[in-house]
Design a protein around this motif. Structure first.
Motif, PDB file in Angstrom:
ATOM      1  N   GLN A  17       0.737  -1.491   0.180  1.00  0.00           N
ATOM      2  CA  GLN A  17      -0.211  -0.094   0.048  1.00  0.00           C
ATOM      3  C   GLN A  17       0.824   1.251  -0.091  1.00  0.00           C
ATOM      4  O   GLN A  17       0.558   2.163  -0.674  1.00  0.00           O
ATOM      5  CB  GLN A  17      -0.815   0.075   1.146  1.00  0.00           C
ATOM      6  N   PHE A  18       2.032   1.246   0.749  1.00  0.00           N
ATOM      7  CA  PHE A  18       2.818   2.044   0.743  1.00  0.00           C
ATOM      8  C   PHE A  18       3.406   2.618  -0.462  1.00  0.00           C
ATOM      9  O   PHE A  18       3.639   3.827  -0.743  1.00  0.00           O
ATOM     10  CB  PHE A  18       3.838   2.086   2.207  1.00  0.00           C
ATOM     11  N   ALA A  19       3.561   1.485  -1.201  1.00  0.00           N
ATOM     12  CA  ALA A  19       4.479   1.746  -2.569  1.00  0.00           C
ATOM     13  C   ALA A  19       3.331   2.254  -3.628  1.00  0.00           C
ATOM     14  O   ALA A  19       3.875   2.917  -4.651  1.00  0.00           O
ATOM     15  CB  ALA A  19       4.732   0.155  -3.112  1.00  0.00           C
ATOM     16  N   GLU A  20       2.156   2.167  -3.336  1.00  0.00           N
ATOM     17  CA  GLU A  20       1.195   2.814  -4.359  1.00  0.00           C
ATOM     18  C   GLU A  20       1.028   4.353  -3.904  1.00  0.00           C
ATOM     19  O   GLU A  20       0.550   4.987  -4.906  1.00  0.00           O
ATOM     20  CB  GLU A  20      -0.254   2.324  -4.132  1.00  0.00           C
ATOM     21  N   ILE A  21       1.658   4.847  -2.984  1.00  0.00           N
ATOM     22  CA  ILE A  21       1.627   6.425  -2.676  1.00  0.00           C
ATOM     23  C   ILE A  21       2.589   7.085  -3.705  1.00  0.00           C
ATOM     24  O   ILE A  21       3.667   6.192  -4.116  1.00  0.00           O
ATOM     25  CB  ILE A  21       2.126   6.753  -1.259  1.00  0.00           C
ATOM     26  N   SER A  22       2.112   8.050  -4.471  1.00  0.00           N
ATOM     27  CA  SER A  22       3.205   8.744  -5.495  1.00  0.00           C
ATOM     28  C   SER A  22       4.408   9.086  -4.967  1.00  0.00           C
ATOM     29  O   SER A  22       4.649   9.401  -3.870  1.00  0.00           O
ATOM     30  CB  SER A  22       2.244   9.949  -6.164  1.00  0.00           C
ATOM     31  N   ALA A  23       5.447   8.702  -5.785  1.00  0.00           N
ATOM     32  CA  ALA A  23       6.943   9.199  -5.311  1.00  0.00           C
ATOM     33  C   ALA A  23       6.922  10.600  -4.917  1.00  0.00           C
ATOM     34  O   ALA A  23       7.589  10.909  -4.151  1.00  0.00           O
ATOM     35  CB  ALA A  23       7.666   8.810  -6.696  1.00  0.00           C
ATOM     36  N   LYS A  24       6.110  11.471  -5.774  1.00  0.00           N
ATOM     37  CA  LYS A  24       6.155  13.017  -5.290  1.00  0.00           C
ATOM     38  C   LYS A  24       5.680  12.976  -3.863  1.00  0.00           C
ATOM     39  O   LYS A  24       6.266  13.855  -3.278  1.00  0.00           O
ATOM     40  CB  LYS A  24       5.174  13.571  -6.169  1.00  0.00           C
ATOM     41  N   ASP A  25       4.547  12.565  -3.506  1.00  0.00           N
ATOM     42  CA  ASP A  25       3.938  12.528  -1.912  1.00  0.00           C
ATOM     43  C   ASP A  25       5.184  11.890  -1.163  1.00  0.00           C
ATOM     44  O   ASP A  25       5.124  12.485   0.044  1.00  0.00           O
ATOM     45  CB  ASP A  25       2.721  11.928  -1.823  1.00  0.00           C
ATOM     46  N   ARG A  26       5.845  10.817  -1.497  1.00  0.00           N
ATOM     47  CA  ARG A  26       6.481  10.163  -0.576  1.00  0.00           C
ATOM     48  C   ARG A  26       7.859  11.345  -0.253  1.00  0.00           C
ATOM     49  O   ARG A  26       8.203  11.360   0.877  1.00  0.00           O
ATOM     50  CB  ARG A  26       7.149   8.969  -1.040  1.00  0.00           C
ATOM     51  N   ALA A  27       8.134  11.868  -1.535  1.00  0.00           N
ATOM     52  CA  ALA A  27       9.429  12.761  -1.264  1.00  0.00           C
ATOM     53  C   ALA A  27       9.157  13.624  -0.521  1.00  0.00           C
ATOM     54  O   ALA A  27       9.992  14.341   0.198  1.00  0.00           O
ATOM     55  CB  ALA A  27       9.825  12.926  -2.609  1.00  0.00           C
ATOM     56  N   LYS A  28       7.788  14.131  -0.416  1.00  0.00           N
ATOM     57  CA  LYS A  28       7.418  15.617   0.028  1.00  0.00           C
ATOM     58  C   LYS A  28       7.255  15.266   1.709  1.00  0.00           C
ATOM     59  O   LYS A  28       7.486  16.169   2.375  1.00  0.00           O
ATOM     60  CB  LYS A  28       6.254  16.088  -0.200  1.00  0.00           C
ATOM     61  N   HIS A  29       6.983  13.992   2.013  1.00  0.00           N
ATOM     62  CA  HIS A  29       6.513  13.785   3.482  1.00  0.00           C
ATOM     63  C   HIS A  29       7.130  12.717   4.138  1.00  0.00           C
ATOM     64  O   HIS A  29       7.098  12.596   5.456  1.00  0.00           O
ATOM     65  CB  HIS A  29       4.901  13.491   3.589  1.00  0.00           C
ATOM     66  N   VAL A  30       8.060  12.085   3.339  1.00  0.00           N
ATOM     67  CA  VAL A  30       8.848  11.215   4.374  1.00  0.00           C
ATOM     68  C   VAL A  30      10.481  11.425   4.245  1.00  0.00           C
ATOM     69  O   VAL A  30      10.939  11.828   3.156  1.00  0.00           O
ATOM     70  CB  VAL A  30       8.877   9.577   3.248  1.00  0.00           C
ATOM     71  N   VAL A  31      10.800  11.308   5.483  1.00  0.00           N
ATOM     72  CA  VAL A  31      12.244  11.126   5.598  1.00  0.00           C
ATOM     73  C   VAL A  31      12.629   9.866   6.140  1.00  0.00           C
ATOM     74  O   VAL A  31      11.693   9.098   6.685  1.00  0.00           O
ATOM     75  CB  VAL A  31      12.894  12.282   6.471  1.00  0.00           C
ATOM     76  N   GLU A  32      13.797   9.494   6.195  1.00  0.00           N
ATOM     77  CA  GLU A  32      14.439   8.184   6.807  1.00  0.00           C
ATOM     78  C   GLU A  32      14.390   8.130   8.046  1.00  0.00           C
ATOM     79  O   GLU A  32      14.704   8.946   8.825  1.00  0.00           O
ATOM     80  CB  GLU A  32      15.695   7.685   6.117  1.00  0.00           C
ATOM     81  N   ARG A  33      13.562   6.889   8.474  1.00  0.00           N
ATOM     82  CA  ARG A  33      13.243   6.831   9.847  1.00  0.00           C
ATOM     83  C   ARG A  33      13.440   5.324  10.171  1.00  0.00           C
ATOM     84  O   ARG A  33      12.710   4.433   9.344  1.00  0.00           O
ATOM     85  CB  ARG A  33      12.104   7.249  10.541  1.00  0.00           C
TER      86      ARG A  33
END
Length: 115
Positions: A17-33
């Motif tokens: 499901q997480f992989a289905e989130i757009s790369a743009k949204d992941r890049a905007k909201h996700v930092v490595e944790r």
């Protein structure tokens, strides 16, 4: 109460499901944790890493570097399965105390956009 195998399957589905989130949204909201997901009724903890490219597979063994997870979730096995299957809303589960998240305010604000 779900089994450990059902929890593993739910976490694998979460990765999909997480992989289905757009790369743009992941890049905007996700930092490595580093993540730790403790299943309270089974006494098992799954570990992973979230990053802009996705979620790493969950393992029952803590990372070898020994560093603690920055984001820690604690929930029951049935709640995990229900949330991943879309039957339980994360916000409602947090409000009712069925899910606990231990993370910095900044991490919570970033991740809420993805939940």
């Amino acid at each position: 109460m779900a089994t450990v195998e059902e929890c593993r399957a739910a976490l694998e589905k979460l990765i999909e499901q997480f992989a289905e989130i757009s790369a743009k949204d992941r890049a905007k909201h996700v930092v490595e944790r580093r993540l730790a997901c403790r299943i309270s009724d089974l006494g098992v903890t799954f570990y992973s890493r979230i990053h802009p490219e996705g979620l790493d597979p969950f393992k029952e063994v803590p990372p070898e570097d020994g560093r603690p997870a920055e984001v820690k979730l604690t929930l029951g096995s049935a709640d995990l399965v229900s949330m991943v299957n879309g039957e339980l809303d994360m916000a409602r589960a947090l409000f009712c105390g069925r899910v606990k998240i231990d993370a910095s305010l900044g991490d919570l604000l970033r991740l809420r956009k993805l939940l």
